[in-house]
Structures are given as structure tokens and as C-alpha cells.
Design a protein around this motif. Structure first.
Motif, PDB file in Angstrom:
ATOM      1  N   GLU A 142      40.381  23.338  57.407  1.00 34.01           N
ATOM      2  CA  GLU A 142      41.106  22.854  56.757  1.00 34.01           C
ATOM      3  C   GLU A 142      40.697  21.748  55.683  1.00 34.01           C
ATOM      4  OE1 GLU A 142      45.471  20.450  57.138  1.00 34.01           O
ATOM      5  OE2 GLU A 142      44.574  21.077  59.075  1.00 34.01           O
TER       6      GLU A 142
ATOM      7  N   ARG B 291      39.800  23.630  68.092  1.00 28.81           N
ATOM      8  CA  ARG B 291      40.675  22.727  67.110  1.00 28.81           C
ATOM      9  C   ARG B 291      39.576  22.028  66.206  1.00 28.81           C
ATOM     10  NH1 ARG B 291      44.771  21.005  64.488  1.00 28.81           N
ATOM     11  NH2 ARG B 291      45.130  18.739  64.317  1.00 28.81           N
TER      12      ARG B 291
ATOM     13  N   ALA C 187      39.186  24.561  63.391  1.00 32.04           N
ATOM     14  CA  ALA C 187      40.307  24.499  62.545  1.00 32.04           C
ATOM     15  C   ALA C 187      40.314  23.521  61.299  1.00 32.04           C
ATOM     16  CB  ALA C 187      41.538  24.574  63.344  1.00 32.04           C
TER      17      ALA C 187
END
Length: 65
Positions: free
Chosen positions: A16, A9, A12
Motif C-alpha cells: 500500500e 500485515r 500488505a
């Protein structure tokens, strides 16, 4: 959420965050600047930074010196 899931996570979120940075820079450099869109992207970037901070705090062990 397991530690491995948190690491995925985090990765990610970093991606982003970097993409938002590039989008903000591109919008700022364009002739037709949409200030509202730039502000929304910056706000989203700050929320991502907060989420990353929470995950980092969880993954980093407390060391008592």
C-alpha cells in the motif's frame, strides 16, 4: 496477532505504501495538480510508515551487545 499475521500485515502495508508513492508521483506529474489530494495521500503514507515501524520494532528482536 501472531508473528505470521504481523508479517503478512507488514507485507500488505509495504504494498500500500508503494502504491501511494506511485499515486502521489502520478498526481504531481499531471497537469491538473490537486494539492489537497496529494497532501491527503502523503499523510496516509506517513501513517502507513508509522504502522510499519511499529511492526518492524515488534518483529526485530532486541540484541544486547
Amino acid at each position: 496477532m501472531t508473528e505470521d499475521e504481523m508479517r503478512k500485515r507488514r507485507t500488505a502495508l509495504f504494498i500500500e505504501h508503494r502504491d501511494l508513492d506511485a499515486a502521489i508521483e502520478a498526481l504531481s506529474a499531471s497537469d491538473n495538480k490537486d494539492q489537497l489530494q496529494i497532501a491527503r495521500l502523503k499523510k496516509r503514507k506517513l501513517r502507513l510508515r508509522d504502522q510499519l515501524s511499529i511492526i518492524e520494532d515488534y518483529l526485530t528482536p532486541d540484541i544486547i551487545a
